[in-house]
Design an enzyme around this catalytic site. Structure first.
Site, PDB file in Angstrom:
ATOM      1  N   LYS A 194       0.832  -1.224  -0.104  1.00 22.15           N
ATOM      2  CA  LYS A 194       0.052  -0.063   0.089  1.00 22.15           C
ATOM      3  C   LYS A 194       0.914   1.301   0.017  1.00 22.15           C
ATOM      4  O   LYS A 194       0.855   2.285  -0.793  1.00 22.15           O
ATOM      5  CB  LYS A 194      -0.851  -0.154   1.040  1.00 22.15           C
ATOM      6  CG  LYS A 194      -1.922   1.214   1.314  1.00 22.15           C
ATOM      7  CD  LYS A 194      -2.779   1.059   2.469  1.00 22.15           C
ATOM      8  CE  LYS A 194      -3.388   2.475   2.554  1.00 22.15           C
ATOM      9  NZ  LYS A 194      -4.275   2.725   3.740  1.00 22.15           N
ATOM     10  N   GLU A 200      10.819  -4.441   4.106  1.00 21.70           N
ATOM     11  CA  GLU A 200      10.877  -5.981   3.848  1.00 21.70           C
ATOM     12  C   GLU A 200      10.489  -6.104   2.245  1.00 21.70           C
ATOM     13  O   GLU A 200      11.217  -6.722   1.597  1.00 21.70           O
ATOM     14  CB  GLU A 200      10.026  -6.670   4.730  1.00 21.70           C
ATOM     15  CG  GLU A 200      10.380  -6.879   6.195  1.00 21.70           C
ATOM     16  CD  GLU A 200       9.558  -5.585   6.869  1.00 21.70           C
ATOM     17  OE1 GLU A 200       9.360  -4.572   6.422  1.00 21.70           O
ATOM     18  OE2 GLU A 200       9.227  -5.737   8.131  1.00 21.70           O
ATOM     19  N   GLY A 254      -4.435  -1.468   4.951  1.00 20.22           N
ATOM     20  CA  GLY A 254      -3.862  -2.785   4.598  1.00 20.22           C
ATOM     21  C   GLY A 254      -4.371  -4.110   4.665  1.00 20.22           C
ATOM     22  O   GLY A 254      -4.370  -4.905   4.044  1.00 20.22           O
ATOM     23  N   ARG A 255      -4.953  -4.002   6.070  1.00 19.11           N
ATOM     24  CA  ARG A 255      -5.563  -5.380   6.372  1.00 19.11           C
ATOM     25  C   ARG A 255      -6.979  -5.674   5.968  1.00 19.11           C
ATOM     26  O   ARG A 255      -7.520  -6.791   6.262  1.00 19.11           O
ATOM     27  CB  ARG A 255      -5.289  -5.629   7.895  1.00 19.11           C
ATOM     28  CG  ARG A 255      -6.029  -4.499   8.569  1.00 19.11           C
ATOM     29  CD  ARG A 255      -5.838  -4.302  10.101  1.00 19.11           C
ATOM     30  NE  ARG A 255      -6.410  -3.344  10.994  1.00 19.11           N
ATOM     31  CZ  ARG A 255      -5.690  -2.279  10.890  1.00 19.11           C
ATOM     32  NH1 ARG A 255      -4.227  -1.992  10.478  1.00 19.11           N
ATOM     33  NH2 ARG A 255      -6.149  -1.178  11.654  1.00 19.11           N
ATOM     34  N   GLU A 340      -4.362  -5.728  14.800  1.00 13.44           N
ATOM     35  CA  GLU A 340      -3.859  -4.495  14.448  1.00 13.44           C
ATOM     36  C   GLU A 340      -5.160  -3.368  14.444  1.00 13.44           C
ATOM     37  O   GLU A 340      -4.845  -2.190  14.575  1.00 13.44           O
ATOM     38  CB  GLU A 340      -3.344  -4.356  12.902  1.00 13.44           C
ATOM     39  CG  GLU A 340      -2.103  -3.578  12.798  1.00 13.44           C
ATOM     40  CD  GLU A 340      -1.630  -3.833  11.400  1.00 13.44           C
ATOM     41  OE1 GLU A 340      -2.160  -3.731  10.414  1.00 13.44           O
ATOM     42  OE2 GLU A 340      -0.378  -3.910  11.317  1.00 13.44           O
ATOM     43  N   HIS A 371      -3.603 -31.888  18.968  1.00 11.30           N
ATOM     44  CA  HIS A 371      -2.195 -32.806  19.620  1.00 11.30           C
ATOM     45  C   HIS A 371      -1.372 -31.637  19.669  1.00 11.30           C
ATOM     46  O   HIS A 371      -0.010 -32.164  19.821  1.00 11.30           O
ATOM     47  CB  HIS A 371      -1.859 -33.601  18.245  1.00 11.30           C
ATOM     48  CG  HIS A 371      -3.073 -34.717  17.998  1.00 11.30           C
ATOM     49  ND1 HIS A 371      -3.324 -35.696  18.776  1.00 11.30           N
ATOM     50  CD2 HIS A 371      -4.199 -34.335  17.262  1.00 11.30           C
ATOM     51  CE1 HIS A 371      -4.496 -36.315  18.308  1.00 11.30           C
ATOM     52  NE2 HIS A 371      -4.868 -35.691  17.051  1.00 11.30           N
ATOM     53  N   LYS A 487       9.891   0.630  13.081  1.00 12.35           N
ATOM     54  CA  LYS A 487      10.631   0.922  11.846  1.00 12.35           C
ATOM     55  C   LYS A 487      11.561   1.836  12.058  1.00 12.35           C
ATOM     56  O   LYS A 487      12.464   1.797  11.655  1.00 12.35           O
ATOM     57  CB  LYS A 487       9.062   1.330  11.170  1.00 12.35           C
ATOM     58  CG  LYS A 487       8.165   0.276  10.819  1.00 12.35           C
ATOM     59  CD  LYS A 487       7.265   0.728   9.888  1.00 12.35           C
ATOM     60  CE  LYS A 487       6.043  -0.221   9.667  1.00 12.35           C
ATOM     61  NZ  LYS A 487       5.009   0.355   8.653  1.00 12.35           N
TER      62      LYS A 487
HETATM   63  O1  F6P Z   1       3.682  -2.520   9.654  1.00 10.48           O
HETATM   64  C1  F6P Z   1       2.343  -2.761   9.724  1.00 10.48           C
HETATM   65  C2  F6P Z   1       1.543  -2.316   8.410  1.00 10.48           C
HETATM   66  O2  F6P Z   1       1.867  -1.110   8.036  1.00 10.48           O
HETATM   67  C3  F6P Z   1       0.320  -3.053   7.975  1.00 10.48           C
HETATM   68  O3  F6P Z   1      -0.724  -2.373   8.501  1.00 10.48           O
HETATM   69  C4  F6P Z   1       0.339  -3.155   6.763  1.00 10.48           C
HETATM   70  O4  F6P Z   1      -0.656  -4.178   6.132  1.00 10.48           O
HETATM   71  C5  F6P Z   1       1.876  -3.662   6.399  1.00 10.48           C
HETATM   72  O5  F6P Z   1       2.549  -3.136   7.225  1.00 10.48           O
HETATM   73  C6  F6P Z   1       2.157  -3.564   4.981  1.00 10.48           C
HETATM   74  O6  F6P Z   1       2.149  -2.399   4.592  1.00 10.48           O
HETATM   75  P1  F6P Z   1       2.379  -1.893   2.976  1.00 10.48           P
HETATM   76  O7  F6P Z   1       1.212  -2.632   2.181  1.00 10.48           O
HETATM   77  O8  F6P Z   1       2.288  -0.538   2.969  1.00 10.48           O
HETATM   78  O9  F6P Z   1       3.511  -2.563   2.590  1.00 10.48           O
END
Ligand code: F6P
Length: 517
Positions: A194, A200, A254-255, A340, A371, A487
């Site tokens: 987003k 990452e 995002g979620r 979140e 289990h 972050k």
């Molecule tokens: O760090 C949390 C977050 O901001 C989430 O809310 C989001 O889904 C995820 O990182 C990834 O963010 P992006 O889609 O901006 O890479």
């Protein structure tokens, strides 16, 4: 209906025997069992009676549920810290925004992803001269969990189309395994982010580009990339071809984003028809949420039950037990969606709240979890309500393993409720050790079958129940400021600017020989 009234109901019910409550008043079941959009919720094993259900419904009314819901569905600013609506439902035609600018944007972006998905699936988009056979989604959090969940849950609905792989981790082996055995001339990477600024995702995307460059050359590597982002300019600046940067608006959290361009890997892999059915099921739940009276409204009742367990009975966590291999990732998905959204300590005005907020969510897939951690659920010193999520068809299936799966799920709910008392005089029977307290609540939520539509309805149900809960916790379910600090501190560590860090962290970095950039 005040919190004190609800707490009084909770105290009264804590003192009752759950088994007797369940076996008692038959009309109680009517208040706790309901269905909609291919889903059936049986909450009759919850520590609730008709009076407490009525009290919760009255409290929801007093908290303005009806107006809040209308505001959400019509694009009101329900995310005040970011000044945004939360209109992800518009991607499944489930919002009340016909004729608006937002609706037009959704129509455009949906047409774009669909056309690209069809081109990839038909082989019309084949930059290596052969049809794409593997799609690798690079993303994290909401840009990973939704597509990963749906690809796995609906795997049996993939009649054709490329293999779908997902890379979220910075651990290089994650990407290595995702491209193991892949034909670079037939692999498409989708960078889903987003913000298009997530460390990452960007580092992995660079590694993927290096992998491709090594095989097809720097000139052609870009042809094997597409992106889904609410920051399309950043994606373009990253070097991605504007033709294949699929945007979505920042009011899709995002979620909550699997319905938007973030679902591109699914639209390609499962096909636009299956993806459309998934959205249509979610829309059916949106409509039910909008129209059904609160007492029969699945998201409302599920939200109230979860609030009841968290705020009034005081259970800090909830276990999600998906009784199907295809439902194994549900708990991971709900973990982000709920934690979140509801893991906050400030109200909408930024003032500290004095009551609990959302529960810890955890779980796994049955029967495997029986289990591993079910011992703890049955005999541990904490009480954790369980959501058993399974498939109704399994109960009457001709397949003996499906029936056994259903039987196991029903048995676990019964065992948590019933408990067991061993005769204290019968020492050979190990009294104490084999006693089980029982009285532990659970709900059973069944999908008529695991179809794309029913699965879409399930996700939509949980999205809306989070919103209902937020009215009681008094938090903004659409922001996530708590993820920021980590972050920032990572950036400091990577740059070597750690003089202001605590002694423990400085020692950790010093003793491990960490090399700043
Ligand atoms: O760090 C949390 C977050 O901001 C989430 O809310 C989001 O889904 C995820 O990182 C990834 O963010 P992006 O889609 O901006 O890479």
């Amino acid at each position: 209906m005040s919190n004190a009234d609800l707490l009084a109901h909770a105290d009264r019910l804590k003192a009752t025997n759950l088994r007797q409550l369940v076996d008692g008043d038959a009309s109680r079941r009517d208040a706790l069992v309901m269905s909609a959009a291919g889903l059936w919720l049986d909450a009759s094993k919850q520590r609730l009676d008709s009076q407490s259900v009525s009290a919760l419904l009255a409290a929801a009314k007093a908290r303005g549920l009806s107006a809040a819901k209308a505001d959400l569905l019509s694009g009101g600013i329900v995310n005040p810290t970011e000044g945004r609506p939360a209109l992800h439902m518009a991607y499944r035609d489930g919002a009340d925004i016909a004729g608006s600018e937002e609706a037009a944007l959704v129509t455009r972006t949906q047409a774009e992803t669909r056309a690209f998905a069809e081109a990839v699936r038909s082989g019309a988009y084949a930059p290596g001269g052969k049809p794409i056979s593997r799609v690798v989604n690079i993303g994290i959090g909401g840009s990973d969990l939704g597509p990963r969940l749906v690809a796995d849950a609906l795997a049996m609905h993939q009649a054709s189309g490329p293999d779908m792989r997902f890379v979220a981790s910075l651990d290089p082996t994650d990407l290595e395994l995702a491209v193991k055995g892949a034909d670079p001339e037939a692999t498409l990477f989708i960078v889903a982010s987003k913000s298009f600024s997530t460390q990452e995702t960007l580092m992995t995307a660079l590694a993927a580009r290096a992998w491709l460059t090594g095989h097809v050359g720097a000139d052609r590597a870009g042809d094997f990339f597409a992106a889904a982002s609410a920051a399309p300019d950043k994606a373009k600046a990253f070097g991605l071809d504007p033709e294949r940067v699929f945007d979505f608006p920042d009011w899709v959290g995002g979620r909550y984003s699997v319905w938007s361009a973030v679902g591109l890997s699914l639209e390609i892999g499962l096909g636009p028809e299956v993806f459309a059915e998934f959205r249509a099921g979610a829309r059916a739940m949106d409509q039910h949420f909008a129209d059904a009276p609160p007492a029969e409204n699945l998201p409302v009742m599920k939200g109230l039950i979860d609030v009841w367990n968290r705020m009034y009975l005081g259970y800090p966590s909830r276990c999600v037990a998906g009784y199907s291999a295809r439902l194994a990732k549900l708990s991971d998905y709900f973990q982000q969606l709920e934690m979140e959204s509801l893991g906050k300590s400030a109200d909408l005005n930024g003032k500290p709240i004095t009551h609990p907020s959302g529960a810890l969510v955890w779980g796994g897939a049955g029967t495997e979890i029986q289990h591993s951690f079910f011992q703890w659920l049955h005999q541990g010193t904490d009480i954790v309500p369980v959501d058993f999520i399974g498939i109704r068809r399994h109960f009457s299936s001709d397949n003996d393993r499906e029936r056994a799966l259903a039987a196991n799920m029903a048995a676990q709910g019964a065992a948590l409720l019933e408990g067991r008392e061993i005769d204290p005089a019968d020492t050979a029977a190990l009294p104490g050790h084999r006693d089980m307290p029982g009285g532990r609540p659970s709900s059973t939520l069944l999908l008529d079958d695991l179809t794309p539509a029913n699965f879409g309805a399930l996700i939509s149900l949980f999205e809306h129940k989070v919103f209902v809960e937020s009215l009681f916790y008094e938090v903004n379910p659409y922001d996530q400021w708590g993820v920021e600090l980590g972050k920032v501190l990572t950036t400091g560590i990577l740059s070597g600017e750690i003089s202001g860090y605590d002694a423990s962290t400085r020692a950790l970095l010093g003793e491990t020989g960490f090399q700043a950039e």
